[in-house]
Design a protein around this motif. Structure first.
Motif, short mmCIF file in Angstrom:
data_model
loop_
_atom_site.label_atom_id
_atom_site.label_comp_id
_atom_site.label_asym_id
_atom_site.label_seq_id
_atom_site.Cartn_x
_atom_site.Cartn_y
_atom_site.Cartn_z
N ALA A 140 0.55 -13.02 14.24
CA ALA A 140 1.55 -12.83 15.29
C ALA A 140 1.18 -11.63 16.18
O ALA A 140 2.00 -10.77 16.45
CB ALA A 140 2.94 -12.66 14.69
N GLN A 141 -0.07 -11.59 16.60
CA GLN A 141 -0.62 -10.57 17.49
C GLN A 141 -0.64 -9.18 16.87
O GLN A 141 -0.85 -8.19 17.56
CB GLN A 141 0.14 -10.54 18.82
N HIS A 142 -0.43 -9.08 15.57
CA HIS A 142 -0.56 -7.82 14.84
C HIS A 142 -1.88 -7.87 14.06
O HIS A 142 -2.11 -8.80 13.31
CB HIS A 142 0.60 -7.63 13.85
N PHE A 143 -2.72 -6.88 14.26
CA PHE A 143 -3.97 -6.78 13.53
C PHE A 143 -3.68 -6.02 12.24
O PHE A 143 -3.18 -4.90 12.27
CB PHE A 143 -5.01 -6.04 14.37
N ILE A 144 -4.00 -6.64 11.09
CA ILE A 144 -3.66 -6.05 9.79
C ILE A 144 -4.92 -5.94 8.94
O ILE A 144 -5.75 -6.86 8.91
CB ILE A 144 -2.63 -6.92 9.04
N GLN A 145 -5.03 -4.83 8.22
CA GLN A 145 -6.14 -4.67 7.28
C GLN A 145 -5.72 -3.78 6.12
O GLN A 145 -4.85 -2.92 6.27
CB GLN A 145 -7.38 -4.09 7.97
N TYR A 146 -6.34 -4.02 4.99
CA TYR A 146 -6.10 -3.19 3.80
C TYR A 146 -7.35 -2.36 3.59
O TYR A 146 -8.44 -2.88 3.39
CB TYR A 146 -5.83 -4.09 2.59
N ASP A 147 -7.17 -1.04 3.67
CA ASP A 147 -8.31 -0.16 3.58
C ASP A 147 -7.89 1.14 2.90
O ASP A 147 -6.88 1.75 3.28
CB ASP A 147 -8.85 0.13 4.99
N LYS A 148 -8.67 1.55 1.90
CA LYS A 148 -8.46 2.83 1.22
C LYS A 148 -7.04 2.95 0.65
O LYS A 148 -6.38 3.98 0.79
CB LYS A 148 -8.76 3.99 2.16
N GLY A 149 -6.58 1.89 0.02
CA GLY A 149 -5.29 1.93 -0.66
C GLY A 149 -4.08 1.90 0.25
O GLY A 149 -2.98 2.26 -0.17
#
Length: 189
Positions: A140-149
Motif C-alpha cells: 500500500a505504497q509503504h516500503f517496509i523492511q526488517y533490519d537489525k531487530g
C-alpha cells in the motif's frame, strides 16, 4: 400568486422606488430600496437554484421583470450561478463521502473475513514470514523492511518511521488493517 413571481415583482417594484427616489434627489432612500431589491433578487436566485429544474419558475433564466434592470439581472445571474456551484460541490462531496464509506465498509468486511487478497494485500502471516527473511516489501505504497531487530517503514511521502521491534503477525495485522481502511503511517503533507 406564485412565490417566485411575487419575489420578482417585489424586487421590480422596489427598483421603481429607486428610480423615483433618485428623481426627487432622495439618494439615501434610493440606496436603501436598491439594497432591498438586490437582496430579494439574490434570495430568489438562491431559492430557484435549490429547486428541481421542473419546479423552478425561472431557473437559470433571468426573470423577465429584470430584463430592463441590469443591476437586478446581474444580481440574479451571479447568485444563481454561485448557488449552483455550491450545490454541485456539495453533491460531489456527498458522493465522495458515500464512496469512501462504501470502500471502508468493503475493507472492513474483507478484514473480518480474512480476505486480504481482495484488498490486494498480503495476509498478516505471509507479511510476517516475508519480513523475517530480511527482504523488503512495498505494501500500500509503504516500503517496509526488517533490519537489525526492528521493522522500518517509509510512507508514500518518503517519511521514515518504525513499526515495531519484531514483525509479529499481530504487528503485521495492525499495519494491514490501518492501510486497508485508508490510513497511513507517518505525517502527511
Amino acid at each position: 400568486m406564485n412565490n417566485a413571481f411575487e419575489s420578482a415583482l417585489k424586487a421590480r417594484l422596489l427598483w421603481m422606488e429607486v428610480r423615483y427616489c433618485e428623481h426627487i434627489l432622495h439618494f439615501g432612500s434610493a440606496a436603501n430600496a436598491a439594497y432591498k431589491a438586490r437582496q430579494i433578487a439574490a434570495d430568489l436566485a438562491t431559492k430557484q437554484a435549490h429547486l428541481p429544474i421542473e419546479l423552478a419558475r425561472y431557473g437559470s433564466s433571468i426573470p423577465p421583470m429584470f430584463n430592463d434592470v441590469e443591476e437586478l439581472a446581474e444580481e440574479y445571474a451571479n447568485h444563481y450561478d454561485y448557488a449552483v456551484r455550491l450545490l454541485d460541490d456539495q453533491r460531489e462531496q456527498e458522493a465522495e463521502a458515500r464512496a469512501e464509506a462504501l470502500a471502508l465498509a468493503y475493507a472492513q468486511e474483507c478484514i473480518d473475513s480474512e480476505n486480504w487478497a481482495a484488498l490486494s494485500l498480503p495476509d498478516p502471516a505471509e507479511l510476517s514470514r516475508h519480513l523475517y527473511t530480511g527482504k523488503s516489501i512495498t505494501v500500500a505504497q509503504h516500503f517496509i523492511q526488517y533490519d537489525k531487530g526492528y521493522v522500518w517503514m517509509d510512507n508514500p511521502y518518503g517519511v521514515e518511521g518504525g513499526l515495531g521491534e519484531e514483525p509479529t503477525i499481530e504487528l503485521c495485522r495492525s499495519f494491514l488493517e490501518t492501510v486497508a481502511t485508508g490510513g497511513m503511517y507517518g505525517p502527511e503533507p
